[in-house]
Design a protein around this motif. Structure first.
Motif, short mmCIF file in Angstrom:
data_model
loop_
_atom_site.label_atom_id
_atom_site.label_comp_id
_atom_site.label_asym_id
_atom_site.label_seq_id
_atom_site.Cartn_x
_atom_site.Cartn_y
_atom_site.Cartn_z
N PRO A 193 0.83 -1.21 0.00
CA PRO A 193 0.00 0.00 0.00
C PRO A 193 0.86 1.25 0.00
O PRO A 193 2.05 1.21 0.37
CB PRO A 193 -0.77 -0.13 1.32
CG PRO A 193 0.18 -0.85 2.23
CD PRO A 193 0.90 -1.84 1.33
N GLU A 194 0.27 2.35 -0.40
CA GLU A 194 0.95 3.65 -0.31
C GLU A 194 1.06 4.04 1.17
O GLU A 194 0.06 4.03 1.90
CB GLU A 194 0.16 4.71 -1.07
CG GLU A 194 0.13 4.53 -2.58
CD GLU A 194 1.49 4.82 -3.20
OE1 GLU A 194 2.30 5.54 -2.57
OE2 GLU A 194 1.75 4.29 -4.30
N PRO A 195 2.26 4.38 1.63
CA PRO A 195 2.42 4.76 3.05
C PRO A 195 1.50 5.88 3.49
O PRO A 195 0.99 5.87 4.62
CB PRO A 195 3.90 5.18 3.12
CG PRO A 195 4.56 4.42 2.02
CD PRO A 195 3.55 4.37 0.91
N ASP A 197 -1.50 6.49 2.46
CA ASP A 197 -2.84 5.95 2.66
C ASP A 197 -2.95 5.22 3.99
O ASP A 197 -3.97 5.31 4.69
CB ASP A 197 -3.22 5.00 1.52
CG ASP A 197 -3.33 5.70 0.18
OD1 ASP A 197 -3.56 6.93 0.17
OD2 ASP A 197 -3.19 5.02 -0.86
N VAL A 198 -1.91 4.49 4.34
CA VAL A 198 -1.89 3.78 5.63
C VAL A 198 -1.94 4.79 6.79
O VAL A 198 -2.73 4.63 7.73
CB VAL A 198 -0.63 2.89 5.74
CG1 VAL A 198 -0.49 2.31 7.14
CG2 VAL A 198 -0.68 1.79 4.70
N ALA A 199 -1.11 5.83 6.70
CA ALA A 199 -1.10 6.85 7.76
C ALA A 199 -2.45 7.56 7.86
O ALA A 199 -2.95 7.83 8.96
CB ALA A 199 0.01 7.86 7.48
N GLU A 200 -3.05 7.83 6.71
CA GLU A 200 -4.35 8.51 6.70
C GLU A 200 -5.43 7.63 7.31
O GLU A 200 -6.32 8.13 8.03
CB GLU A 200 -4.72 8.90 5.27
CG GLU A 200 -5.96 9.79 5.18
CD GLU A 200 -6.31 10.18 3.76
OE1 GLU A 200 -7.37 10.84 3.58
OE2 GLU A 200 -5.55 9.83 2.82
N PRO A 317 -18.87 5.18 -0.68
CA PRO A 317 -17.77 6.12 -0.93
C PRO A 317 -16.77 6.07 0.22
O PRO A 317 -17.15 6.06 1.39
CB PRO A 317 -18.48 7.47 -1.01
CG PRO A 317 -19.88 7.14 -1.43
CD PRO A 317 -20.20 5.83 -0.78
N ASN A 318 -15.49 6.01 -0.13
CA ASN A 318 -14.44 5.85 0.88
C ASN A 318 -13.91 7.18 1.39
O ASN A 318 -13.59 8.07 0.61
CB ASN A 318 -13.27 5.06 0.29
CG ASN A 318 -13.58 3.62 -0.05
OD1 ASN A 318 -12.77 2.94 -0.64
ND2 ASN A 318 -14.75 3.14 0.33
N GLU A 319 -13.78 7.27 2.69
CA GLU A 319 -13.03 8.37 3.29
C GLU A 319 -11.54 8.16 3.02
O GLU A 319 -10.81 9.11 2.74
CB GLU A 319 -13.31 8.43 4.80
CG GLU A 319 -12.90 9.73 5.46
CD GLU A 319 -13.79 10.89 5.05
OE1 GLU A 319 -13.30 12.04 5.04
OE2 GLU A 319 -14.98 10.66 4.72
N VAL A 320 -11.11 6.90 3.13
CA VAL A 320 -9.74 6.52 2.81
C VAL A 320 -9.77 5.20 2.04
O VAL A 320 -10.47 4.26 2.44
CB VAL A 320 -8.88 6.33 4.08
CG1 VAL A 320 -7.43 5.98 3.70
CG2 VAL A 320 -8.91 7.56 4.97
N SER A 321 -9.03 5.11 0.94
CA SER A 321 -8.90 3.88 0.17
C SER A 321 -7.45 3.41 0.25
O SER A 321 -6.52 4.20 0.08
CB SER A 321 -9.27 4.10 -1.30
OG SER A 321 -10.61 4.46 -1.44
N ILE A 322 -7.29 2.11 0.53
CA ILE A 322 -5.95 1.51 0.56
C ILE A 322 -5.91 0.40 -0.48
O ILE A 322 -6.65 -0.59 -0.39
CB ILE A 322 -5.62 0.93 1.95
CG1 ILE A 322 -5.74 1.99 3.03
CG2 ILE A 322 -4.21 0.32 1.95
CD1 ILE A 322 -5.55 1.45 4.44
N LEU A 323 -5.05 0.56 -1.47
CA LEU A 323 -4.89 -0.45 -2.51
C LEU A 323 -3.68 -1.32 -2.15
O LEU A 323 -2.56 -0.81 -2.06
CB LEU A 323 -4.67 0.21 -3.87
CG LEU A 323 -4.42 -0.74 -5.04
CD1 LEU A 323 -5.62 -1.63 -5.31
CD2 LEU A 323 -4.05 0.05 -6.30
N LYS A 327 -2.41 -9.08 3.55
CA LYS A 327 -1.34 -9.45 4.51
C LYS A 327 -0.32 -8.32 4.64
O LYS A 327 0.01 -7.89 5.76
CB LYS A 327 -0.66 -10.74 4.04
CG LYS A 327 0.44 -11.22 4.97
CD LYS A 327 1.18 -12.43 4.40
CE LYS A 327 0.43 -13.72 4.59
NZ LYS A 327 0.49 -14.24 5.98
N ILE A 328 0.18 -7.83 3.51
CA ILE A 328 1.19 -6.78 3.53
C ILE A 328 0.63 -5.49 4.10
O ILE A 328 1.28 -4.78 4.88
CB ILE A 328 1.74 -6.55 2.10
CG1 ILE A 328 2.40 -7.83 1.57
CG2 ILE A 328 2.72 -5.39 2.08
CD1 ILE A 328 3.57 -8.32 2.39
N SER A 329 -0.62 -5.17 3.73
CA SER A 329 -1.22 -3.92 4.18
C SER A 329 -1.51 -3.94 5.68
O SER A 329 -1.33 -2.93 6.37
CB SER A 329 -2.51 -3.65 3.40
OG SER A 329 -2.23 -3.53 2.02
#
Length: 563
Positions: A193-195, A197-200, A317-323, A327-329
């Motif tokens: 995932p994009e770091p 996005d994870v922090a958000e 609708p997503n407030e935050v999306s994590i692609l 497992k990794i995310s």
């Protein structure tokens, strides 16, 4: 110039399947018979079934249990049955590869035997469909089939072959094959995932007072159970699951709310409906897990993590999306928590107390029926005793309809090492699907939980189980009815069943234990709940296919889902 060595298409087909680590193929004769003969020399087990649909279901169960593509085969005339069976694999996101014969150009428009232009029937039940017109296209198209079936969100693939029984593979081809072992297992890729996005996502969770995590089958596909448990215990957020992910946390875990949606526990539905933020992980947010998009309510604050970008925000609708891969995310989310000086678990303490009370209410509501000694038996008692007898490494495979509701709400997963595999919606999938699961996991005890209505679909596969000694235990909730249809029929008759109204959902009583014995399996009939424990222990010790025919109360209906 060195001359390229030649071989035949059927040798290439068998060799490539072997190199992709295919251990079994499930089929209804006949398809590329020379390739099937080659497979024996390569150690590939050929499982002959009694219908193409059952072959797909077995391949599907094998794929879900093993994480490896399940292979099913059919001649051209059976293609429609193959396509019908692929529907459940498509709904479940299961990597099944269906190979079948197809139209022959030389007989087109001439009424060739069993000839039909029917390739488009696979379009809606697969991720992709393609066709081998000449044997030299076999290697690249088979490679692509494995790539598509396993990559991203997994799913079924169809590969057609020219000729009624795939005669195209008898052509001569270059003896050059290239297989890609990466695509012999799901997931072949684990995108990070994009770091940001994870922090958000962590920042958004920190704003919540009553967050809930809803876990779907993507977490199972990613084999991310351990990572999920670590994250939720760190952050202290209650977890509801889809039916696909029922086993992802033991039932007794204080953060486990149970299955949410239409086949659900009221504590899960009430908690998700009350949440001020819902975090979907590996879930399509479909109609079943959301009770037709009512839970959570439209407009709820949603975070979503998925490997497929097409699913992010599809229904909420997503407030935050994590692609990313689950497992990794989840590892990244745990690391973000560890690196931030937050007190989120303390922040959610009162919310956890509230959800724990809802869980206690649910258990109090069902306790009477789970311990009932009534005859005919309550299905809740059947599920309670089955839960108590499941070995630590047991796998429960459930059919759909009432079987899915009873098993999803009432069977308890007590150990993280236990597994639950459910039918995605095609009644009758459970028994042949469970044969595929057992073939994939021969050293683990596998229990199929099904109703009599569903079991009738593929009774002949009892002979298949006996022939290959697939020592599966099938538990039939036998109330001589399609009881899920009963309330609707009664409503249609305005609460007054007259004439032949009961014919719309009832069957004549059948002794499935006797039926099982006639097919060469062990049959055990149970009419009193006091006999259940002994029946389960006898079945576990049998080391052969067993059918436990449990006579239950036709009027015993599940608690309707809370909304």
């Amino acid at each position: 110039m060195t001359k390229t060595k030649k071989t035949t298409g059927f040798k290439v087909l068998a060799k490539m399947l072997h190199e992709y680590d295919v251990s079994h193929v499930f089929y209804m004769p006949c398809f590329a018979v020379k390739a099937l003969a080659e497979m024996e020399d390569l150690g590939i087990r050929r499982v002959v079934t009694h219908s193409e649909k059952a072959a797909v279901y077995m391949a599907d169960g094998f794929a879900r249990a093993s994480g490896r593509p399940g292979i099913c085969l059919s001649q051209h005339i059976g293609a429609s049955n193959l396509a019908a069976g692929l529907r459940d694999a498509k709904l479940a996101g299961s990597p099944v590869i269906a190979l079948c014969g197809g139209p022959e150009p030389s007989t087109r428009y001439r009424h060739g035997y069993q000839d039909m232009e029917d390739l488009d029937q696979f379009d809606c039940v697969t991720k992709s469909t393609s066709f081998v017109d000449t044997a030299d296209r076999l290697p690249d198209l088979l490679r692509q089939s494995f790539r598509v079936a396993t990559s991203g969100a997994p799913g079924p693939v169809h590969l057609g072959f020219r000729g009624r029984i795939a005669q195209v593979v008898e052509e001569e081809v270059d003896d050059i094959t290239l297989t890609e072992s990466r695509f012999s297992q799901v997931p072949p890729f684990r995108p990070h995932p994009e770091p940001d996005d994870v922090a958000e996502a962590i920042a958004e969770l920190a704003k919540a007072k009553k967050p809930v995590i809803v876990v779907g089958g993507g977490v199972v596909t990613s084999d991310a159970g351990e990572e999920l448990r670590k994250f939720v215990e760190q952050i202290g957020i209650p977890v509801a699951t889809s039916l696909n992910a029922k086993h992802i946390m033991p039932d007794a875990h204080p953060l486990n709310l149970g299955v949410v949606g239409t086949y659900s526990r009221s504590c899960a539905n009430k908690s998700v409906a009350s949440a001020d933020l819902v975090f979907f992980i590996g879930s399509h947010t479909g109609g079943q897990v959301t009770f037709n998009w009512q839970i959570p309510r439209p407009g709820s604050t949603v975070i979503q993590l998925d490997i497929d970008p097409n699913e992010l925000g599809r229904n909420y609708p997503n407030e935050v999306s994590i692609l990313g891969d689950a497992k990794i995310s989840l590892r990244a989310l745990s690391e973000e928590l560890e690196n931030s000086d937050n007190k989120l678990s303390e922040q959610f303490a009162s919310w956890r107390t509230e959800t724990e009370e809802l869980i206690k209410e649910w258990h109090a509501l069902i306790e009477e029926h789970r311990t009932s000694g009534a005859v005919p038996m309550r299905p809740e008692r059947l599920c309670a005793d089955l839960s108590a007898c499941l070995p630590e490494d047991a796998v429960v495979v459930s059919d759909t309809g009432h079987a899915g509701i009873w098993s999803g709400t009432m069977i308890e997963i007590k150990h993280a090492t236990q597994r639950y595999v459910r039918c995605a919606g095609s009644m009758g999938w459970g028994f042949p699907g469970a044969i595929g699961v057992k073939v994939a996991m021969p050293d683990r005890p596998v229990f199929c939980f099904t109703g009599d209505g569903a079991f009738y679909y593929h009774l002949p596969e009892l002979e298949t189980a006996a022939r290959y000694n697939v020592n599966l235990i099938t538990v039939v909730n036998n109330n001589s009815a399609l009881s899920q249809e009963m309330p609707g029929v009664i409503r249609a008759y305005e609460q007054n069943l007259r004439g032949k109204g009961r014919e719309m959902f009832t069957f004549q009583p059948t002794d499935f234990a006797a039926v099982a014995e006639s097919f060469g399996c062990m049959g055990i009939r149970v009419e009193d709940p006091g006999e259940l424990q002994a029946a389960f222990q006898k079945a576990l010790a049998a080391n052969r296919p067993v059918v436990i025919d449990v006579v239950t109360d036709i009027d015993a209906l599940p608690i309707p889902p809370w909304s």
